[in-house]
Design a protein around this motif. Structure first.
Motif, PDB file in Angstrom:
ATOM      1  N   ARG A 314       0.087   1.857  -2.439  1.00 24.48           N
ATOM      2  CA  ARG A 314       0.520   3.083  -3.120  1.00 24.48           C
ATOM      3  C   ARG A 314      -0.647   3.700  -3.904  1.00 24.48           C
ATOM      4  N   ASP A 362       6.523  11.858  -6.377  1.00 25.04           N
ATOM      5  CA  ASP A 362       6.710  10.420  -6.203  1.00 25.04           C
ATOM      6  C   ASP A 362       7.555  10.089  -4.982  1.00 25.04           C
ATOM      7  N   ILE A 365       5.341  10.324  -1.948  1.00 24.48           N
ATOM      8  CA  ILE A 365       4.355   9.244  -1.938  1.00 24.48           C
ATOM      9  C   ILE A 365       5.008   7.938  -1.505  1.00 24.48           C
ATOM     10  N   ASP A 366       6.182   7.651  -2.074  1.00 26.97           N
ATOM     11  CA  ASP A 366       6.887   6.419  -1.710  1.00 26.97           C
ATOM     12  C   ASP A 366       7.320   6.439  -0.246  1.00 26.97           C
ATOM     13  N   VAL A 369       4.326   5.546   1.930  1.00 27.24           N
ATOM     14  CA  VAL A 369       4.094   4.099   1.868  1.00 27.24           C
ATOM     15  C   VAL A 369       5.123   3.370   2.730  1.00 27.24           C
TER      16      VAL A 369
END
Length: 386
Positions: A314, A362, A365-366, A369
């Protein structure tokens, strides 16, 4: 984790442990190059102190990367002498077979090769590097390596059958044959099974979660991320056998790994100039560029970047995102709690690619990942779970 199944050696009496201990039982059938290469890959006798093999830094249990801490949180590898540390992170050997030979493309870009700077054209060249590298396996010469090979009667028989009866009369030829057979092993399906959740999704055998699907959509988007500008080889998203690298070279502004440098003895002020270290390259505009790595098994082969400076996947995505975000919080490295360090090589940063696309929240981004976790080979999936 599922047990790693290696190539079936044709001799019931000849096991990897027998090879490592220098077994001399006469085989009943000659090995193939890949089978010989498998034995050599795991043979600690090919290092100066007989403590280290190719598999030490490229463990099949850890995505063919180095699973050891080495006193530097795994950033770089420890040599056979028990104290020498490298300055670059050991790249995975998985899927390495797909990197093309090192070349300057028609559009003026360097591409392919092995190692982070492409200094070897192919797998054979790469396999021949570590045994005589003084801070890796530490063998004093190719001749002494060839003598080590001859300590094993089974090797003598296999080498002569595969490479000619006079192979050991020339130590250079014997060494090249060793590298060639290791390369043959690295070209087997063990190194590239293409059986991750993503591959199974493409075959209709796995349903991506909502988060994984969002990550997939973002990854291949031309509008919302810059990921696929460098981490897509095939001409269309969703193509089978995608390796998630275009094998080009970029400087993305990676900072020095100062923690590793304090231990490995690299002189203060040294800069790793990446591609410009390649003997075939003399263009200063290539300084600081490194080969785009595959994202296959990226979730289980950290730490990350050419020098292992980041521990968490991350963090890597956040590092890329800092180029697009004006949010002050995005300018903080979550692993250190301080601002991102300055690039080790400030010149030649690929800002055109890095600054394309909007900043990510976020959730996105998560999701990215989560998608990269779907690129983990099936045998490592349990290890990659959080």
């Amino acid at each position: 984790m599922k047990k790693i199944i290696l190539l079936p050696l044709i001799l019931s009496a000849f096991s990897l442990s027998g090879c490592i201990s220098g077994a001399t039982e006469k085989p009943t059938k000659i090995m193939t190059k890949a089978e010989l290469g498998q034995s050599l890959f795991f043979d600690i006798n090919l290092s100066a102190n007989r403590t280290q093999s190719c598999a030490t830094c490229h463990s099949p249990e850890q995505g063919f990367a180095d699973p050891r801490d080495n006193g530097v949180k795994g950033a770089v590898s420890l040599g056979d002498d028990g104290h020498s540390l490298g300055d670059r992170n050991a790249p995975t050997a998985a899927y390495a077979m797909f990197s093309p030979a090192f070349q300057l493309t028609i559009d003026g870009k360097y591409k392919g090769g092995q190692f982070h700077d492409g200094r070897e054209n192919d797998l054979s060249g790469q396999a021949g590097g570590p045994p005589t590298n003084p801070i890796e396996m530490g063998m004093p010469s190719k001749q002494l390596t060839a003598e080590r090979l001859q300590e094993n009667t089974t090797y003598q028989i296999a080498f002569r059958a595969l490479y000619g009866k006079d192979i050991f009369s020339d130590s250079e030829a014997a060494y090249a044959a060793m590298a060639d057979s290791i390369a043959a092993f690295e070209k087997t399906e063990l190194f590239a099974p293409f059986d991750s959740k993503y591959d199974r999704f493409l075959r209709g055998e796995y349903q991506l979660s909502e988060q994984e699907e969002l990550g997939r959509t973002l990854f291949f988007s031309q509008q919302f991320t810059n990921c696929n500008q460098c981490h897509q080889l095939k001409s269309r998203p969703g193509a089978e056998a995608e390796t998630f690298s275009n094998y080009e070279y970029h400087n993305i502004g990676i900072p020095e790994n100062s923690a590793a440098r304090k231990i490995n003895g690299v002189a203060e002020g040294y800069k790793d100039i990446g591609l410009l270290n390649n003997p075939a390259v003399n263009d200063p505009a290539q300084a600081g560029k490194f080969k785009v790595p595959t994202l296959r098994n990226v979730a289980v082969t950290g730490p990350y970047m050419h020098n292992g400076v980041f521990q968490d996947l991350r963090t890597v995505v956040l590092f890329y995102n800092k180029y697009n975000s004006r949010n002050a919080a995005r300018q903080i490295n979550p692993e250190s709690g301080t601002q991102w360090q300055q690039p080790e090589v400030i010149e030649n940063i690929s800002l055109q690619e890095l600054e394309s696309g909007p900043a990510l929240n976020d959730q996105r981004i998560d999701a990215l990942v989560a998608f990269m976790h779907t690129l983990t080979d099936q045998r490592y999936e349990l290890a990659g779970q959080k």
